[in-house]
Design a protein around this motif. Sequence first.
Motif, PDB file in Angstrom:
ATOM      1  N   ALA A  27       0.852  -1.189   0.000  1.00 58.97           N
ATOM      2  CA  ALA A  27       0.000   0.000   0.000  1.00 58.97           C
ATOM      3  C   ALA A  27       0.890   1.243   0.000  1.00 58.97           C
ATOM      4  O   ALA A  27       1.928   1.262   0.651  1.00 58.97           O
ATOM      5  CB  ALA A  27      -0.897  -0.013   1.224  1.00 58.97           C
ATOM      6  N   PRO A  28       0.543   2.324  -0.714  1.00 61.36           N
ATOM      7  CA  PRO A  28      -0.693   2.483  -1.486  1.00 61.36           C
ATOM      8  C   PRO A  28      -0.615   1.908  -2.906  1.00 61.36           C
ATOM      9  O   PRO A  28      -1.580   2.029  -3.656  1.00 61.36           O
ATOM     10  CB  PRO A  28      -0.854   3.999  -1.533  1.00 61.36           C
ATOM     11  CG  PRO A  28       0.551   4.499  -1.582  1.00 61.36           C
ATOM     12  CD  PRO A  28       1.340   3.544  -0.714  1.00 61.36           C
ATOM     13  N   ARG A  29       0.512   1.334  -3.293  1.00 59.53           N
ATOM     14  CA  ARG A  29       0.596   0.762  -4.634  1.00 59.53           C
ATOM     15  C   ARG A  29      -0.070  -0.604  -4.629  1.00 59.53           C
ATOM     16  O   ARG A  29       0.381  -1.520  -3.956  1.00 59.53           O
ATOM     17  CB  ARG A  29       2.054   0.628  -5.067  1.00 59.53           C
ATOM     18  CG  ARG A  29       2.213   0.101  -6.475  1.00 59.53           C
ATOM     19  CD  ARG A  29       3.676  -0.082  -6.823  1.00 59.53           C
ATOM     20  NE  ARG A  29       3.801  -0.673  -8.153  1.00 59.53           N
ATOM     21  CZ  ARG A  29       4.949  -1.125  -8.648  1.00 59.53           C
ATOM     22  NH1 ARG A  29       6.048  -1.047  -7.937  1.00 59.53           N
ATOM     23  NH2 ARG A  29       5.000  -1.654  -9.851  1.00 59.53           N
ATOM     24  N   LYS A  30      -1.145  -0.754  -5.397  1.00 56.76           N
ATOM     25  CA  LYS A  30      -1.893  -2.000  -5.417  1.00 56.76           C
ATOM     26  C   LYS A  30      -1.529  -2.831  -6.653  1.00 56.76           C
ATOM     27  O   LYS A  30      -1.125  -2.288  -7.668  1.00 56.76           O
ATOM     28  CB  LYS A  30      -3.389  -1.727  -5.399  1.00 56.76           C
ATOM     29  CG  LYS A  30      -3.874  -1.092  -4.104  1.00 56.76           C
ATOM     30  CD  LYS A  30      -5.385  -0.931  -4.130  1.00 56.76           C
ATOM     31  CE  LYS A  30      -5.891  -0.340  -2.818  1.00 56.76           C
ATOM     32  NZ  LYS A  30      -7.355  -0.187  -2.807  1.00 56.76           N
ATOM     33  N   TRP A  31      -1.687  -4.111  -6.535  1.00 54.15           N
ATOM     34  CA  TRP A  31      -1.518  -4.983  -7.697  1.00 54.15           C
ATOM     35  C   TRP A  31      -2.838  -5.694  -7.933  1.00 54.15           C
ATOM     36  O   TRP A  31      -3.615  -5.938  -7.011  1.00 54.15           O
ATOM     37  CB  TRP A  31      -0.373  -5.973  -7.490  1.00 54.15           C
ATOM     38  CG  TRP A  31      -0.581  -6.984  -6.413  1.00 54.15           C
ATOM     39  CD1 TRP A  31      -0.506  -6.786  -5.076  1.00 54.15           C
ATOM     40  CD2 TRP A  31      -0.894  -8.370  -6.588  1.00 54.15           C
ATOM     41  NE1 TRP A  31      -0.756  -7.935  -4.395  1.00 54.15           N
ATOM     42  CE2 TRP A  31      -0.992  -8.937  -5.292  1.00 54.15           C
ATOM     43  CE3 TRP A  31      -1.097  -9.194  -7.698  1.00 54.15           C
ATOM     44  CZ2 TRP A  31      -1.293 -10.273  -5.099  1.00 54.15           C
ATOM     45  CZ3 TRP A  31      -1.382 -10.526  -7.496  1.00 54.15           C
ATOM     46  CH2 TRP A  31      -1.478 -11.051  -6.201  1.00 54.15           C
ATOM     47  N   ASP A  32      -3.125  -5.993  -9.187  1.00 48.52           N
ATOM     48  CA  ASP A  32      -4.407  -6.573  -9.568  1.00 48.52           C
ATOM     49  C   ASP A  32      -4.372  -8.076  -9.350  1.00 48.52           C
ATOM     50  O   ASP A  32      -3.975  -8.839 -10.223  1.00 48.52           O
ATOM     51  CB  ASP A  32      -4.722  -6.243 -11.029  1.00 48.52           C
ATOM     52  CG  ASP A  32      -6.171  -6.545 -11.390  1.00 48.52           C
ATOM     53  OD1 ASP A  32      -6.783  -7.395 -10.718  1.00 48.52           O
ATOM     54  OD2 ASP A  32      -6.684  -5.929 -12.334  1.00 48.52           O
ATOM     55  N   CYS A  33      -4.781  -8.476  -8.150  1.00 55.63           N
ATOM     56  CA  CYS A  33      -4.772  -9.886  -7.757  1.00 55.63           C
ATOM     57  C   CYS A  33      -5.630 -10.727  -8.696  1.00 55.63           C
ATOM     58  O   CYS A  33      -5.211 -11.776  -9.177  1.00 55.63           O
ATOM     59  CB  CYS A  33      -5.256 -10.007  -6.323  1.00 55.63           C
ATOM     60  SG  CYS A  33      -5.467 -11.690  -5.733  1.00 55.63           S
ATOM     61  N   ALA A  34      -6.845 -10.262  -8.987  1.00 57.56           N
ATOM     62  CA  ALA A  34      -7.778 -11.032  -9.811  1.00 57.56           C
ATOM     63  C   ALA A  34      -7.234 -11.247 -11.209  1.00 57.56           C
ATOM     64  O   ALA A  34      -7.355 -12.332 -11.787  1.00 57.56           O
ATOM     65  CB  ALA A  34      -9.128 -10.323  -9.874  1.00 57.56           C
ATOM     66  N   GLN A  35      -6.609 -10.216 -11.764  1.00 55.01           N
ATOM     67  CA  GLN A  35      -6.069 -10.324 -13.116  1.00 55.01           C
ATOM     68  C   GLN A  35      -4.913 -11.325 -13.159  1.00 55.01           C
ATOM     69  O   GLN A  35      -4.806 -12.131 -14.083  1.00 55.01           O
ATOM     70  CB  GLN A  35      -5.602  -8.958 -13.611  1.00 55.01           C
ATOM     71  CG  GLN A  35      -5.250  -8.934 -15.097  1.00 55.01           C
ATOM     72  CD  GLN A  35      -4.764  -7.579 -15.550  1.00 55.01           C
ATOM     73  OE1 GLN A  35      -4.016  -6.917 -14.829  1.00 55.01           O
ATOM     74  NE2 GLN A  35      -5.174  -7.150 -16.731  1.00 55.01           N
ATOM     75  N   ALA A  36      -4.062 -11.273 -12.134  1.00 56.40           N
ATOM     76  CA  ALA A  36      -2.931 -12.206 -12.082  1.00 56.40           C
ATOM     77  C   ALA A  36      -3.411 -13.646 -11.929  1.00 56.40           C
ATOM     78  O   ALA A  36      -2.908 -14.558 -12.584  1.00 56.40           O
ATOM     79  CB  ALA A  36      -1.999 -11.828 -10.928  1.00 56.40           C
ATOM     80  N   PHE A  37      -4.399 -13.850 -11.075  1.00 58.11           N
ATOM     81  CA  PHE A  37      -4.917 -15.210 -10.888  1.00 58.11           C
ATOM     82  C   PHE A  37      -5.638 -15.716 -12.139  1.00 58.11           C
ATOM     83  O   PHE A  37      -5.642 -16.913 -12.407  1.00 58.11           O
ATOM     84  CB  PHE A  37      -5.844 -15.264  -9.677  1.00 58.11           C
ATOM     85  CG  PHE A  37      -5.133 -15.559  -8.393  1.00 58.11           C
ATOM     86  CD1 PHE A  37      -4.787 -16.858  -8.043  1.00 58.11           C
ATOM     87  CD2 PHE A  37      -4.767 -14.530  -7.545  1.00 58.11           C
ATOM     88  CE1 PHE A  37      -4.109 -17.127  -6.864  1.00 58.11           C
ATOM     89  CE2 PHE A  37      -4.091 -14.783  -6.360  1.00 58.11           C
ATOM     90  CZ  PHE A  37      -3.760 -16.088  -6.016  1.00 58.11           C
ATOM     91  N   SER A  38      -6.231 -14.808 -12.922  1.00 58.36           N
ATOM     92  CA  SER A  38      -6.903 -15.236 -14.148  1.00 58.36           C
ATOM     93  C   SER A  38      -5.904 -15.831 -15.140  1.00 58.36           C
ATOM     94  O   SER A  38      -6.239 -16.737 -15.908  1.00 58.36           O
ATOM     95  CB  SER A  38      -7.662 -14.071 -14.787  1.00 58.36           C
ATOM     96  OG  SER A  38      -6.773 -13.121 -15.334  1.00 58.36           O
ATOM     97  N   VAL A  39      -4.678 -15.346 -15.112  1.00 56.52           N
ATOM     98  CA  VAL A  39      -3.627 -15.908 -15.969  1.00 56.52           C
ATOM     99  C   VAL A  39      -3.336 -17.349 -15.550  1.00 56.52           C
ATOM    100  O   VAL A  39      -3.218 -18.245 -16.382  1.00 56.52           O
ATOM    101  CB  VAL A  39      -2.335 -15.062 -15.884  1.00 56.52           C
ATOM    102  CG1 VAL A  39      -1.169 -15.755 -16.588  1.00 56.52           C
ATOM    103  CG2 VAL A  39      -2.562 -13.685 -16.470  1.00 56.52           C
TER     104      VAL A  39
END
Length: 203
Positions: A27-39
């Motif tokens: 935080a505050p820099r977020k990473w896109d967990c859902a997008q990474a898991f979709s890969v």
Amino acid sequence: KRNGMIGNIYSMGLALQALEATRKFYAPRKWDCAQAFSVVYAHDYQQPMAIAQVLPALVGRSYLDVAGLDCAATKNMSPGQQLPLSPMLGTHNIPRAPIQVHYSITNTLQGKHFHYSTSVTVPSGSTLLQVMEVAAEKNPQTFSFQTEQTSWGPYVTSIHGLAGSTEDRTYWQFLSAGNALDEGVGTYKPHDGEHIQAVFSTY
């Protein structure tokens, strides 16, 4: 990468574990967990090492959790549902349609420079390693190669008699449309009309 890939498909397992285990420090820099898991969900993992690294992330844990594992509390638990296996593609009775793959090898880095190209026909679903084997059978003087087996699958050590070296920091890099492949030669499956380039490179 914008599509959710972190490094390549091999590094995804450990990257997801690390990011999940340390997410509060980002935080505050977020990473896109859902997008990474979709890969990860979309990829058909076949190599044991890659599967072993991605499974902890899929069950919401990391290798760090092993230190606090309470074996006594879990030994009597019934096994959970198994993850669904990937469906088998095709059948043994139906021949796979042939595809044509363009394959080239290039060295502009060391010794006598060379560039050779060929087109080979293989059954659809063939791996890049099988494409290379057909090219080598067709023209062994030009497209011969050597591999060594690793925990991540076969690793190409030399092509056309030119070997990579840790001292020189050289290796054979495989590209499609100018982009490095996300998988190794043992699992990557070229599509019909694809041009695969093996380029002697440095890191």
